[in-house]
Design an enzyme around this catalytic site. Structure first.
Site, PDB file in Angstrom:
ATOM      1  N   ASP A 251       2.132   2.087   3.456  1.00 28.22           N
ATOM      2  CA  ASP A 251       3.063   1.162   4.129  1.00 28.22           C
ATOM      3  C   ASP A 251       4.489   1.608   3.906  1.00 28.22           C
ATOM      4  O   ASP A 251       5.355   1.413   4.747  1.00 28.22           O
ATOM      5  CB  ASP A 251       3.037  -0.260   3.536  1.00 28.22           C
ATOM      6  CG  ASP A 251       1.688  -0.882   3.454  1.00 28.22           C
ATOM      7  OD1 ASP A 251       0.843  -0.545   4.290  1.00 28.22           O
ATOM      8  OD2 ASP A 251       1.486  -1.722   2.550  1.00 28.22           O
TER       9      ASP A 251
ATOM     10  N   HIS B 297       0.878  -1.173   0.000  1.00 32.44           N
ATOM     11  CA  HIS B 297       0.000   0.000   0.000  1.00 32.44           C
ATOM     12  C   HIS B 297       0.918   1.226   0.000  1.00 32.44           C
ATOM     13  O   HIS B 297       1.993   1.195   0.617  1.00 32.44           O
ATOM     14  CB  HIS B 297      -0.833   0.114   1.280  1.00 32.44           C
ATOM     15  CG  HIS B 297      -1.759  -1.016   1.566  1.00 32.44           C
ATOM     16  ND1 HIS B 297      -1.369  -2.135   2.246  1.00 32.44           N
ATOM     17  CD2 HIS B 297      -3.078  -1.175   1.295  1.00 32.44           C
ATOM     18  CE1 HIS B 297      -2.409  -2.946   2.382  1.00 32.44           C
ATOM     19  NE2 HIS B 297      -3.456  -2.405   1.817  1.00 32.44           N
TER      20      HIS B 297
HETATM   21  C1  XLS Z   1      -7.494  -6.626   4.222  1.00 34.52           C
HETATM   22  C2  XLS Z   1      -7.084  -6.790   2.825  1.00 34.52           C
HETATM   23  C3  XLS Z   1      -5.998  -5.855   2.353  1.00 34.52           C
HETATM   24  C4  XLS Z   1      -5.904  -5.842   0.847  1.00 34.52           C
HETATM   25  C5  XLS Z   1      -5.087  -4.719   0.320  1.00 34.52           C
HETATM   26  O1  XLS Z   1      -8.157  -7.457   4.809  1.00 34.52           O
HETATM   27  O2  XLS Z   1      -6.721  -8.125   2.657  1.00 34.52           O
HETATM   28  O3  XLS Z   1      -4.798  -6.175   2.943  1.00 34.52           O
HETATM   29  O4  XLS Z   1      -5.345  -7.036   0.368  1.00 34.52           O
HETATM   30  O5  XLS Z   1      -5.594  -3.497   0.711  1.00 34.52           O
END
Ligand code: XLS
Ligand code: CA
Ligand code: CA
Length: 436
Positions: A104, A101
């Site tokens: 992140d 993300h």
């Molecule tokens: C959350 C999601 C997230 C997505 C990306 O539960 O899995 O991590 O994969 O935003």
């Protein structure tokens, strides 16, 4: 700079008889199974948010993860150190792909312009290391759920100002994904849903979401980004009702709003089980629509009804996944992204390796088992025979679209009570266990 994971060597393949916990027993990247090397089947990816940023906190206590390379500051230097540690991790694991993300990898600044500059600065480090180590971004995404501004959602927020902010964030995330030559971009509807209809105009929110995605498609074309767009279904958490609740709901939304040509699905195993389906169910729903794009590989805990994001170790489940993937002819742009975290008790850096090794080995076994089941042919043969009555006679007439109710009534009157055969579920479960 000293290594972040000094005590861990490159993880070798040592075969099923090895007792070395820091070795693969089944995942042998160059070994050919079902026509291509394992590496190419899986396209394994590590999730930056879990591997580098998850402190392993829970609702009752703070994080326990030891991350000696991370000084806990919001500085660009610290953000870059994490990237260097991450690439060391990918190298030692022999993994070719990763996902992140925007938030992140780089800290938010005082305003959006500064936040974007922070992102650009850290993306430079990714670009350098990608080129040096031959890694690829499987997909990028924008975090539209952590900051308090997204309390009511992002592309479905009741506030047009928040909607605009979210669009600006996605625009930038798309541009950096493009700059990193990402193979895809994922939209997970973090807070796109609602807690109560007492305060929610569902129709309006969904219309806004569709418009948002159309604008993303337009921007993708404008900047020449060739990667695949994915939607990732999830039924609950954080909101009570998430709009993208499962594969079927996502496909319906995409069709209703004329978006299906531009999106595939990124199916996460733990989300599917939260939706009350087997993983194989949602993978099959997506594959049947020609829309199975990528997979977030993890599992839930049958004893806890949460999105626990555990590493996949269940060979029965990885076998099911690989049966669907082999049938579909494998990934094009997608891969197996470990959207998974260690348990809070597994706080040492070395645990990151054990976790990923377990997931990769479980998929290697799933691949071998699925390949053997397909080569054996009894399972597919059983399913084929089960539908044999559609191959000729009235069944074939229906499938050709040439029957009507009168013809079917004539058939029923003439043939009496139809002959039925057992579904043989237990026999087929035994057959699968011959290979697992
Ligand atoms: C959350 C999601 C997230 C997505 C990306 O539960 O899995 O991590 O994969 O935003
Ligand atoms: Ca996910
Ligand atoms: Ca999850």
């Amino acid at each position: 700079m000293s290594e972040a994971f000094q005590d861990v060597p490159n993880i070798p393949y040592e075969g099923p008889n090895s007792r070395n916990p820091l070795a693969f027993k089944h995942y042998n990247p160059e070994e050919t199974v079902a026509g291509k090397p394992m590496r190419e089947h899986f396209r394994f990816s590590s999730a930056f948010w879990h591997t580098m940023r998850n402190p392993l906190a829970d609702p009752f206590g703070v994080g326990t993860a030891r991350m000696p390379w991370d000084d806990g500051s919001q500085s660009i230097d610290n953000a870059r150190r994490r990237v260097v540690a991450f690439f060391e991790f990918l190298d030692k694991m022999g993994m070719d792909f990763y996902c992140f993300h925007d938030r992140d990898i780089a800290p938010e600044g005082a305003d959006l312009a500064e936040t974007n500059r922070n992102l650009d600065a850290v993306v430079e480090t990714f670009q350098e290391l990608q080129a040096e180590r031959g890694k690829q971004l499987l997909w990028g995404t924008a975090c539209l759920f952590a900051h308090p501004r997204y309390v009511h959602g992002a592309a479905t927020s009741c506030s047009s100002g928040v909607y605009a902010y979210a669009a600006a964030q996605v625009k930038k995330a798309l541009e950096v994904t493009h700059a990193l030559n990402g193979a895809g971009y994922t939209f997970w509807g973090g807070r796109e849903g609602y807690a109560t209809l007492l305060n929610t105009d569902m129709k309006r929110e969904l219309d806004h979401l569709a418009r948002f995605l159309h604008m993303a498609v337009d921007h993708k074309k404008k900047i020449g980004f060739q990667g695949q767009f994915y939607i990732e279904p999830k039924p609950m958490e954080p909101t009570t009702h998430q709009y993208d609740s499962d594969a079927a709901a996502c496909l319906n939304f995409l069709r209703e709003y004329d978006l299906l040509d531009h999106f595939k699905l990124n199916i996460e195993a733990n989300h599917v089980t939260l939706a009350g389906h087997t993983v194989q169910h949602d993978l099959t729903v997506a594959a049947n629509a020609g829309a199975l794009g990528s997979i977030d590989a993890n599992r839930g805990d049958e004893l806890i009804g949460w999105d626990t994001d555990q590493f996949p170790t269940d060979i029965y489940q990885t076998t099911q996944v690989m049966l669907v993937l082999l049938e579909m002819g494998g990934f094009r742009t997608g891969g197996l992204n470990f959207d998974a975290k260690r348990r809070r008790e597994s706080f040492e850096p070395e645990d990151l390796f054990h976790a990923h090794i377990g997931g990769m080995d479980a998929f290697a076994r799933g691949l071998k088992v699925a390949d053997a089941i397909r080569a054996d042919g009894r399972l597919a043969g059983f399913v084929r025979d089960r539908y044999a009555s559609w191959e000729s006679g009235i069944g074939a007439v229906v499938e050709r679209g040439e029957a009507d109710f009168e013809a079917l009534e004539k058939h029923a009157l003439a043939h009496g009570e139809p002959e039925l055969h057992s579904g043989r579920q237990e026999m087929l479960e035994n057959l699968i266990n011959e290979f697992v």
